[in-house]
Design a protein around this motif. Structure first.
Motif, PDB file in Angstrom:
ATOM      1  N   SER A  64      53.474  19.990  45.203  1.00 54.89           N
ATOM      2  CA  SER A  64      52.117  20.458  44.921  1.00 54.89           C
ATOM      3  C   SER A  64      51.106  19.655  45.746  1.00 54.89           C
ATOM      4  O   SER A  64      51.030  18.435  45.624  1.00 54.89           O
ATOM      5  CB  SER A  64      51.801  20.317  43.428  1.00 54.89           C
ATOM      6  OG  SER A  64      50.444  20.608  43.175  1.00 54.89           O
TER       7      SER A  64
ATOM      8  N   HIS B 238      48.062  19.599  45.238  1.00 59.92           N
ATOM      9  CA  HIS B 238      47.051  19.084  44.316  1.00 59.92           C
ATOM     10  C   HIS B 238      47.280  17.606  43.999  1.00 59.92           C
ATOM     11  O   HIS B 238      46.348  16.900  43.624  1.00 59.92           O
ATOM     12  CB  HIS B 238      47.056  19.878  43.009  1.00 59.92           C
ATOM     13  CG  HIS B 238      46.576  21.284  43.149  1.00 59.92           C
ATOM     14  ND1 HIS B 238      45.252  21.605  43.357  1.00 59.92           N
ATOM     15  CD2 HIS B 238      47.246  22.463  43.113  1.00 59.92           C
ATOM     16  CE1 HIS B 238      45.128  22.920  43.442  1.00 59.92           C
ATOM     17  NE2 HIS B 238      46.318  23.470  43.290  1.00 59.92           N
TER      18      HIS B 238
ATOM     19  N   TYR C   1      36.037  19.412  34.483  1.00 56.52           N
ATOM     20  CA  TYR C   1      35.830  20.508  35.440  1.00 56.52           C
ATOM     21  C   TYR C   1      34.662  20.216  36.377  1.00 56.52           C
ATOM     22  O   TYR C   1      34.660  20.628  37.537  1.00 56.52           O
ATOM     23  CB  TYR C   1      35.586  21.816  34.692  1.00 56.52           C
ATOM     24  CG  TYR C   1      35.586  23.030  35.599  1.00 56.52           C
ATOM     25  CD1 TYR C   1      36.778  23.525  36.124  1.00 56.52           C
ATOM     26  CD2 TYR C   1      34.391  23.657  35.952  1.00 56.52           C
ATOM     27  CE1 TYR C   1      36.783  24.630  36.970  1.00 56.52           C
ATOM     28  CE2 TYR C   1      34.392  24.755  36.798  1.00 56.52           C
ATOM     29  CZ  TYR C   1      35.588  25.239  37.304  1.00 56.52           C
ATOM     30  OH  TYR C   1      35.592  26.325  38.149  1.00 56.52           O
TER      31      TYR C   1
ATOM     32  N   SER D 236      35.775  18.145  39.857  1.00 54.99           N
ATOM     33  CA  SER D 236      36.414  18.758  41.023  1.00 54.99           C
ATOM     34  C   SER D 236      36.356  20.276  41.026  1.00 54.99           C
ATOM     35  O   SER D 236      36.754  20.899  42.013  1.00 54.99           O
ATOM     36  CB  SER D 236      37.886  18.327  41.080  1.00 54.99           C
ATOM     37  OG  SER D 236      38.558  18.767  39.910  1.00 54.99           O
ATOM     38  N   HIS D 237      35.882  20.885  39.926  1.00 51.54           N
ATOM     39  CA  HIS D 237      35.868  22.352  39.792  1.00 51.54           C
ATOM     40  C   HIS D 237      37.270  22.920  40.015  1.00 51.54           C
ATOM     41  O   HIS D 237      37.438  23.977  40.647  1.00 51.54           O
ATOM     42  CB  HIS D 237      34.872  22.980  40.768  1.00 51.54           C
ATOM     43  CG  HIS D 237      33.473  22.488  40.588  1.00 51.54           C
ATOM     44  ND1 HIS D 237      32.676  22.882  39.533  1.00 51.54           N
ATOM     45  CD2 HIS D 237      32.725  21.608  41.296  1.00 51.54           C
ATOM     46  CE1 HIS D 237      31.498  22.286  39.610  1.00 51.54           C
ATOM     47  NE2 HIS D 237      31.506  21.491  40.669  1.00 51.54           N
ATOM     48  N   SER D 238      38.256  22.206  39.502  1.00 49.53           N
ATOM     49  CA  SER D 238      39.651  22.621  39.678  1.00 49.53           C
ATOM     50  C   SER D 238      40.286  22.891  38.318  1.00 49.53           C
ATOM     51  O   SER D 238      40.269  22.027  37.436  1.00 49.53           O
ATOM     52  CB  SER D 238      40.437  21.523  40.408  1.00 49.53           C
ATOM     53  OG  SER D 238      41.819  21.768  40.345  1.00 49.53           O
ATOM     54  N   THR D 239      40.845  24.087  38.172  1.00 50.83           N
ATOM     55  CA  THR D 239      41.542  24.397  36.922  1.00 50.83           C
ATOM     56  C   THR D 239      42.835  23.598  36.817  1.00 50.83           C
ATOM     57  O   THR D 239      43.320  23.347  35.707  1.00 50.83           O
ATOM     58  CB  THR D 239      41.865  25.908  36.843  1.00 50.83           C
ATOM     59  OG1 THR D 239      42.576  26.298  38.030  1.00 50.83           O
ATOM     60  CG2 THR D 239      40.589  26.720  36.732  1.00 50.83           C
ATOM     61  N   PHE D 240      43.385  23.176  37.962  1.00 51.24           N
ATOM     62  CA  PHE D 240      44.597  22.360  37.936  1.00 51.24           C
ATOM     63  C   PHE D 240      44.347  21.063  37.173  1.00 51.24           C
ATOM     64  O   PHE D 240      45.203  20.609  36.403  1.00 51.24           O
ATOM     65  CB  PHE D 240      45.046  22.054  39.367  1.00 51.24           C
ATOM     66  CG  PHE D 240      46.279  21.196  39.444  1.00 51.24           C
ATOM     67  CD1 PHE D 240      47.540  21.744  39.272  1.00 51.24           C
ATOM     68  CD2 PHE D 240      46.184  19.829  39.689  1.00 51.24           C
ATOM     69  CE1 PHE D 240      48.684  20.956  39.336  1.00 51.24           C
ATOM     70  CE2 PHE D 240      47.313  19.032  39.755  1.00 51.24           C
ATOM     71  CZ  PHE D 240      48.566  19.597  39.582  1.00 51.24           C
ATOM     72  N   ASP D 241      43.165  20.457  37.374  1.00 44.33           N
ATOM     73  CA  ASP D 241      42.845  19.221  36.665  1.00 44.33           C
ATOM     74  C   ASP D 241      42.767  19.436  35.161  1.00 44.33           C
ATOM     75  O   ASP D 241      43.056  18.518  34.384  1.00 44.33           O
ATOM     76  CB  ASP D 241      41.510  18.649  37.173  1.00 44.33           C
ATOM     77  CG  ASP D 241      41.661  17.955  38.511  1.00 44.33           C
ATOM     78  OD1 ASP D 241      42.814  17.695  38.909  1.00 44.33           O
ATOM     79  OD2 ASP D 241      40.639  17.685  39.179  1.00 44.33           O
TER      80      ASP D 241
END
Length: 502
Positions: free
Chosen positions: A199, A201, A406, A409-414
């Motif tokens: 990954s 990410h 959120y 990083s505006h990342s749903t992975f986080d």
């Protein structure tokens, strides 16, 4: 007298209407940002840098505003740590150990007051140190090489077993888990991906803020749900809405001891406020071992780390201003701002732009007083948070956690990573393993590895470099002494217990 006249000139700069208003705005905004889990001082300063440009501020005014935001964030980080057991930022982790138990015991206002006073003492001590010793201390800090930093982190991890009252072997196991998590990402020497499961990410590793919010906030919600299911959850007693003066002073000499240790850690580039808070807590626990109940709501367990992390924050400004080397992530952002304004920090900054340097220092004195005056009346407001029904408070905790993570990083992975850490935190808590060493391992592990790699790179792989520096040998000697005393005290306590049982 030159220093006093320069400081007087700095106050003349700081108390101009524009700079004073910006300082007060920075204090207020920083407190609010620091109280929100996940944001912290780095993000708080970075978010408001565009405001400094859009307002067309002079370099001195921009630096005053951002520095006051920095100080305000360090004050605000303690609020959610004490009230919700969710650290507002990394250094506030240590405040949860005794702050949250005090709040659960109906002493939330006392805990908030103690932390406010400790923050004031630590930040003021650092500002005085910045005034008196900035060039001298900065020159001393540059003698720390990679091997010396590695020895410093060895000392930190060698004393980690004393953080909590649980089994020390479980505490060390938790630290190793944190160190293992810290190795996820790209190898700092070869660039090879490690434990990323393919990954991209994870190429940068796990964000410490995401891990902190997951381990503390999400696991706290899961533990609450289990208590409700078992019928064990009880209402938290509110206690006093506002503390008495003697309650505010309960931190005692721990304020000063934590300030000294935190300030020294702050001066060292890269050590930061997290190490300052951790070392202050450990030292105070050792100092107060006979009559302290650390981890159960001891006021000194709040005062020491809060004074330490605020002193470290002020200390981190010294290498930034005098050497052009950021002492922390936040000062790195501030350094970037100065460079973008065509200001080069370094040894000549005090001579070439005295109004900027001394105006900043004077503004920090004003900010410390303003933050204390702001925070004491707000204690009653924050204390009333505990009167909210838990079925309202816990969804609010989840909402703030998701928004905070959120926003980074505006990342749903986080968000998925945060939930994963939450489940892991819940399992560790059920096994009686402290979460704090996990976070400390994650926070300090990367720097520890990087300094080890640098030292070995300098010596072409010769491990003798780790023991060739007088500074490193001194730190190893201190570590050995502390471990020896710990084992001796443990042996005596065990022998005394056997004698009593017999």
């Amino acid at each position: 007298m030159d220093m006093l006249s320069a400081l007087a000139q700095g106050f003349a700069v700081a108390i101009t209407p524009t700079n004073l208003a910006l300082a007060l705005f920075g204090c207020f905004a920083g407190t609010l940002i620091g109280a929100l889990p996940g944001l912290g001082p780095v993000n708080g300063v970075a978010i408001l840098i565009p405001l400094a440009f859009s307002l067309g501020l002079e370099p001195t005014s921009a630096l005053i505003m951002l520095s006051c935001i920095y100080y305000g964030c360090m004050y605000g980080g303690r609020i959610s740590s004490i009230m919700l057991n969710i650290p507002g930022d990394e250094p506030a982790i240590m405040t949860t150990l005794d702050g949250y138990p005090m709040a659960r015991a109906g002493k939330a206002s006392e805990a908030l007051a103690i932390s406010a006073v400790a923050s004031f003492v630590g930040a003021t001590f650092a500002t005085i140190g910045l005034t008196l010793f900035a060039p001298l201390l900065a020159k001393a800090a540059i003698y720390f090489g990679p091997a010396d930093y590695f020895a410093l982190y060895v000392m930190a991890f060698a004393t980690i077993g004393g953080i909590t009252s649980v089994n020390p072997f479980k505490t060390l196991l938790a630290a190793f888990i944190g160190l293992m998590i810290a190795t996820v990402g790209l190898d700092p020497a070869t660039g090879t991906a490690r434990y990323t499961a393919g990954s991209f990410h994870l190429y940068d590793g796990f964000d410490p803020i995401v891990a902190i919010v997951g381990l503390f906030a999400i696991s706290e919600v899961l533990v609450y749900l289990e208590r409700v299911h078992q019928g064990q959850e009880k209402m938290v007693p509110l206690g006093r809405a506002l503390p008495r003066f003697k309650d505010m002073m309960a931190g005692g000499w721990a304020n000063l001891r934590g300030s000294v240790i935190g300030f020294v850690c702050g001066i060292l580039p890269g050590a930061g406020a997290s190490l300052g808070a951790f070392m202050s807590y450990i030292a105070e626990q050792r100092w107060s071992a006979k009559d302290g109940k650390f981890g159960e709501g001891d006021p000194r367990g709040i005062a020491a780390p809060e004074a330490g992390n605020n002193a470290a924050s002020g200390g981190a400004l010294i290498p930034m201003l005098t050497l052009g080397v950021p002492g922390s992530g936040t000062t790195a952002v501030m350094l970037a701002l100065l460079i973008s304004l065509n200001i080069q920090p370094g040894p000549l900054l005090f001579d070439r732009q005295p109004d900027l340097v001394w105006g900043l220092i004077a503004a920090l004195y004003i900010a410390n007083i303003a933050l204390l005056i702001m925070n004491i009346p707000m204690i009653g407001f924050f204390t009333r948070m505990l009167s909210m029904p838990q079925w309202v408070l816990m969804p609010f905790v989840v909402m703030v956690s998701f928004l905070g993570v959120y926003s980074i990083s505006h990342s749903t992975f986080d968000l998925f990573v945060m939930v994963g850490f939450g489940v892991m935190g819940y399992i560790l808590r059920m096994l009686g393993i402290s979460l704090v060493p996990v976070i400390l391992g994650l926070l300090l592990g990367a720097d520890m590895e990087n300094n080890l790699r640098r030292a070995l790179s300098i010596s072409n792989g010769d491990f003798q470099i780790l023991f060739s520096s007088p500074i490193a040998l001194t730190l190893y000697a201190i570590t050995a002494t502390m471990l020896g005393l710990a084992f001796l005290l443990a042996f005596r306590a065990r022998r005394r217990a056997r004698a009593t049982a017999g």
